[in-house]
Scaffold this motif. Structure first.
Motif, PDB file in Angstrom:
ATOM      1  N   ASN A   1      46.042  32.638  33.337  1.00 39.56           N
ATOM      2  CA  ASN A   1      45.539  32.884  34.681  1.00 39.56           C
ATOM      3  C   ASN A   1      44.669  31.706  35.132  1.00 39.56           C
ATOM      4  O   ASN A   1      44.024  31.050  34.308  1.00 39.56           O
ATOM      5  N   ASP A   2      44.649  31.420  36.420  1.00 42.91           N
ATOM      6  CA  ASP A   2      43.903  30.255  36.908  1.00 42.91           C
ATOM      7  C   ASP A   2      42.408  30.334  36.610  1.00 42.91           C
ATOM      8  O   ASP A   2      41.772  29.323  36.316  1.00 42.91           O
ATOM      9  N   PHE A   3      41.842  31.542  36.651  1.00 43.19           N
ATOM     10  CA  PHE A   3      40.411  31.634  36.368  1.00 43.19           C
ATOM     11  C   PHE A   3      40.108  31.667  34.874  1.00 43.19           C
ATOM     12  O   PHE A   3      38.979  31.395  34.467  1.00 43.19           O
ATOM     13  N   GLN A   4      41.102  31.950  34.055  1.00 43.82           N
ATOM     14  CA  GLN A   4      40.932  31.708  32.630  1.00 43.82           C
ATOM     15  C   GLN A   4      40.807  30.199  32.391  1.00 43.82           C
ATOM     16  O   GLN A   4      39.992  29.743  31.580  1.00 43.82           O
TER      17      GLN A   4
ATOM     18  N   GLY B   1      39.301  34.412  43.207  1.00 42.12           N
ATOM     19  CA  GLY B   1      39.535  34.608  41.787  1.00 42.12           C
ATOM     20  C   GLY B   1      38.256  34.953  41.056  1.00 42.12           C
ATOM     21  O   GLY B   1      37.158  34.585  41.477  1.00 42.12           O
TER      22      GLY B   1
ATOM     23  N   GLY C   1      36.710  35.632  36.783  1.00 40.30           N
ATOM     24  CA  GLY C   1      36.949  35.602  35.352  1.00 40.30           C
ATOM     25  C   GLY C   1      35.669  35.918  34.598  1.00 40.30           C
ATOM     26  O   GLY C   1      34.568  35.678  35.088  1.00 40.30           O
TER      27      GLY C   1
ATOM     28  N   SER D   1      40.695  37.390  32.207  1.00 40.99           N
ATOM     29  CA  SER D   1      41.007  37.348  33.634  1.00 40.99           C
ATOM     30  C   SER D   1      40.614  38.652  34.318  1.00 40.99           C
ATOM     31  O   SER D   1      40.418  39.691  33.676  1.00 40.99           O
ATOM     32  N   SER D   2      40.519  38.586  35.624  1.00 46.31           N
ATOM     33  CA  SER D   2      40.147  39.738  36.438  1.00 46.31           C
ATOM     34  C   SER D   2      40.882  39.652  37.772  1.00 46.31           C
ATOM     35  O   SER D   2      41.197  38.564  38.240  1.00 46.31           O
ATOM     36  N   GLU D   3      41.170  40.801  38.347  1.00 46.70           N
ATOM     37  CA  GLU D   3      41.733  40.839  39.697  1.00 46.70           C
ATOM     38  C   GLU D   3      40.736  41.498  40.651  1.00 46.70           C
ATOM     39  O   GLU D   3      41.108  42.207  41.583  1.00 46.70           O
TER      40      GLU D   3
ATOM     41  N   SER E   1      40.172  23.301  36.570  1.00 47.64           N
ATOM     42  CA  SER E   1      41.303  24.063  36.018  1.00 47.64           C
ATOM     43  C   SER E   1      42.180  23.194  35.125  1.00 47.64           C
ATOM     44  O   SER E   1      42.719  23.670  34.123  1.00 47.64           O
TER      45      SER E   1
END
Length: 350
Positions: free
Chosen positions: A122-125, A163, A165, A180-182, A339
């Motif tokens: 995930n991008d925020f990871q 985003g 995280g 990750s989180s949504e 990132s």
């Protein structure tokens, strides 16, 4: 098939012993990077940038780029990590972009390109991993505090979407591990009459009753607040507001002219208030006394604005938890390539 148009930037000419390919695939732009490692330090060498909506076949774009990199720089890349703005499948083999009709499949990348090991995150990871390697001017202190060692940290950032995280310390690995989180898709909390009017305004614009955090903390969220501000007060037209209008209300222009145009300024202050509230909620949800990090394109371009009293007051405002929030440091990630660094941390670990 013709190779898609792209922009390229050379960041460093340091000779490295190993190289990896990484990518940050977002709803607006897709950024690739070739990073090297020398004496244990990860170095960004080259970045290549595409417009995401130009990409219809991700695997083909990667194959073309690998061939270009080999011909231009002589690097044969075997390891890659791609960070995407979407949930990653349980077995981390497929991802479908949230704000873009684009699909990435690990098996296709390994079968149809020169890559032999591919990781999808995930991008925020990726941003969370990247925080660990940033230093100096890459980080801007927005609010002073005292980070508690090994305590949870959080990262959030507005761009095309919002985003989030979470970073938890792993005692065995001796590093922070991101999850990750949504949370950007949770309902928007409002606390006064004017904010309820904003909520109704957004509902009418999007033609849907569900208004989420991402509807205010994103590029389109900044546009929502600019248009809403215009319904509350008559602003004098300037050459800047005319340019914003003629652009179809481009969020980058609203951000760019925040100190030059009163209408843009009003929208940005509203945006900043919600940013402070979102950061506060996330910090309390996770007890992130290790620190809050703000990322994303909007933050990288406007790092200095997060020192504003509106952000700090909103972040620390709480009936019962103000004393906790006062102690939490808030840091803005000023390096847009965070990132890519984070994805490289993962790629080099494989």
């Amino acid at each position: 098939m013709k190779m898609l148009d792209f922009n390229q930037k050379i960041h460093s000419k340091v000779q490295c012993t190993s190289h990896v390919l990484v990518g940050d695939i977002g709803g607006t732009t897709t950024d690739f990077g070739i990073l090297g490692k020398k004496n244990g330090k990860i170095i960004l060498l080259v970045s290549i940038h595409y417009k995401s909506r130009d990409i219809t076949n991700f695997t083909s774009v990667v194959a073309d780029m690998l061939a270009y990199v080999k011909g231009e720089f002589g690097w044969t890349l075997r390891h890659a990590c791609f960070a995407a703005a979407c949930p990653i499948s349980k077995n981390a083999t497929v991802c479908n972009l949230t704000n873009l009709n684009l699909h990435i499949r690990k098996t296709d990348l390994c079968r149809k390109t020169s890559l032999r090991h591919v990781t999808l995150i995930n991008d925020f990871q990726a941003i969370a991993y990247g925080v660990s390697v940033l230093r100096g001017k890459q980080l801007v202190n927005a609010k002073r505090g005292k980070s508690v060692e090994k305590a949870p940290r959080v990262v959030l950032g507005a761009g095309t979407g919002l985003g989030k995280g979470i970073l938890l310390y792993d005692d065995k690995k001796k590093i922070y591990v991101p999850f990750s989180s949504e949370g950007g898709h949770t309902p928007l909390p409002i606390i006064n009459k004017e904010e309820f009017q904003l909520l109704e305004f957004i509902r009418k614009r999007k033609k849907h009753n569900y208004v989420e955090w991402e509807d205010v903390l994103s590029g389109r969220g900044l546009v929502h607040m600019y248009l809403f501000a215009g319904t509350k007060k008559k602003f004098t037209k300037t050459k800047y507001s005319k340019e914003v209008h003629s652009s179809g209300y481009n969020s980058r222009l609203i951000s760019l002219y925040k100190h030059k145009d009163k209408h843009c300024h009003a929208a940005f202050l509203m945006f900043l208030k919600f940013y402070g509230r979102c950061a506060k909620s996330f910090a309390l949800d996770t007890m992130a006394v290790g620190g809050v990090y703000i990322a994303g394109g909007i933050a990288a371009d406007n790092a200095e604005i997060f020192t504003h009293d509106i952000f700090r007051k909103e972040f620390t405002f709480s009936e019962k938890m103000g004393h906790v929030l006062e102690k939490i440091p808030v840091t803005v990630i000023a390096d847009y390539n965070v990132s890519l660094y984070g994805a490289a941390v993962v790629a080099f670990s494989k």
